[in-house]
Design a protein around this motif. Sequence first.
Motif, mmCIF file in Angstrom:
data_model
loop_
_atom_site.group_PDB
_atom_site.id
_atom_site.type_symbol
_atom_site.label_atom_id
_atom_site.label_comp_id
_atom_site.label_asym_id
_atom_site.label_seq_id
_atom_site.Cartn_x
_atom_site.Cartn_y
_atom_site.Cartn_z
ATOM 1 N N LEU A 1 0.830 -1.199 0.000
ATOM 2 C CA LEU A 1 0.000 0.000 0.000
ATOM 3 C C LEU A 1 0.865 1.249 0.000
ATOM 4 O O LEU A 1 0.591 2.201 -0.739
ATOM 5 N N ALA A 2 1.915 1.261 0.792
ATOM 6 C CA ALA A 2 2.830 2.405 0.814
ATOM 7 C C ALA A 2 3.445 2.609 -0.572
ATOM 8 O O ALA A 2 3.550 3.740 -1.053
ATOM 9 N N PHE A 3 3.819 1.519 -1.228
ATOM 10 C CA PHE A 3 4.380 1.606 -2.579
ATOM 11 C C PHE A 3 3.351 2.190 -3.547
ATOM 12 O O PHE A 3 3.672 3.060 -4.357
ATOM 13 N N ALA A 4 2.109 1.727 -3.465
ATOM 14 C CA ALA A 4 1.051 2.236 -4.352
ATOM 15 C C ALA A 4 0.832 3.732 -4.142
ATOM 16 O O ALA A 4 0.655 4.486 -5.107
ATOM 17 N N THR B 1 3.760 4.162 8.632
ATOM 18 C CA THR B 1 2.674 5.140 8.693
ATOM 19 C C THR B 1 1.337 4.458 8.450
ATOM 20 O O THR B 1 0.345 4.763 9.120
ATOM 21 N N ILE B 2 1.311 3.519 7.521
ATOM 22 C CA ILE B 2 0.094 2.753 7.248
ATOM 23 C C ILE B 2 -0.337 2.040 8.535
ATOM 24 O O ILE B 2 -1.518 2.055 8.896
ATOM 25 N N HIS B 3 0.617 1.457 9.233
ATOM 26 C CA HIS B 3 0.337 0.758 10.494
ATOM 27 C C HIS B 3 -0.324 1.701 11.499
ATOM 28 O O HIS B 3 -1.331 1.345 12.129
ATOM 29 N N THR B 4 0.219 2.890 11.665
ATOM 30 C CA THR B 4 -0.339 3.823 12.654
ATOM 31 C C THR B 4 -1.736 4.290 12.240
ATOM 32 O O THR B 4 -2.588 4.504 13.096
ATOM 33 N N LYS C 1 -7.557 6.368 -3.465
ATOM 34 C CA LYS C 1 -7.255 5.947 -4.841
ATOM 35 C C LYS C 1 -6.417 4.672 -4.837
ATOM 36 O O LYS C 1 -6.682 3.751 -5.616
ATOM 37 N N ALA C 2 -5.423 4.605 -3.967
ATOM 38 C CA ALA C 2 -4.575 3.417 -3.883
ATOM 39 C C ALA C 2 -5.384 2.191 -3.463
ATOM 40 O O ALA C 2 -5.087 1.073 -3.879
ATOM 41 N N LEU C 3 -6.433 2.421 -2.666
ATOM 42 C CA LEU C 3 -7.280 1.332 -2.206
ATOM 43 C C LEU C 3 -8.501 1.118 -3.103
ATOM 44 O O LEU C 3 -9.361 0.303 -2.796
ATOM 45 N N GLN C 4 -8.566 1.890 -4.179
ATOM 46 C CA GLN C 4 -9.641 1.756 -5.170
ATOM 47 C C GLN C 4 -11.021 1.891 -4.534
ATOM 48 O O GLN C 4 -11.902 1.048 -4.703
ATOM 49 N N MET C 5 -11.174 2.977 -3.773
ATOM 50 C CA MET C 5 -12.457 3.231 -3.121
ATOM 51 C C MET C 5 -12.713 4.734 -3.061
ATOM 52 O O MET C 5 -11.770 5.521 -3.139
ATOM 53 N N THR D 1 2.947 10.534 -3.614
ATOM 54 C CA THR D 1 2.980 10.933 -2.204
ATOM 55 C C THR D 1 3.924 10.008 -1.449
ATOM 56 O O THR D 1 3.739 8.799 -1.435
ATOM 57 N N GLU D 2 4.934 10.580 -0.832
ATOM 58 C CA GLU D 2 5.922 9.793 -0.099
ATOM 59 C C GLU D 2 5.316 9.322 1.225
ATOM 60 O O GLU D 2 4.735 10.110 1.974
#
Length: 70
Positions: A23-26, A38-41, A59-63, A32-33
């Motif tokens: 997800l971070a890569f997407a 950060t995803i975990h928090t 957008k990364a999560l397609q929702m 966006t860096e």
Amino acid sequence: MDNFKYHLIRQRREKLGMTQADLAFAIRQLGTEIHPSTIHTWENGETSPDADKVPVLAKALQMPTEEFYG
């Protein structure tokens, strides 16, 4: 962001078969860096995504962004 639905991040990410690193890569691919920690928090409600990051996250999560609120 009191009404932000944190649980949807993990739920959607897992539905898409993504790891936190995926997800971070997407998100980085969308310009966006972000670090996987950060995803975990965000998923655990420890911190809130900045308002400018929510549309990129969606957008990364397609929702739709709106699903995170309410």
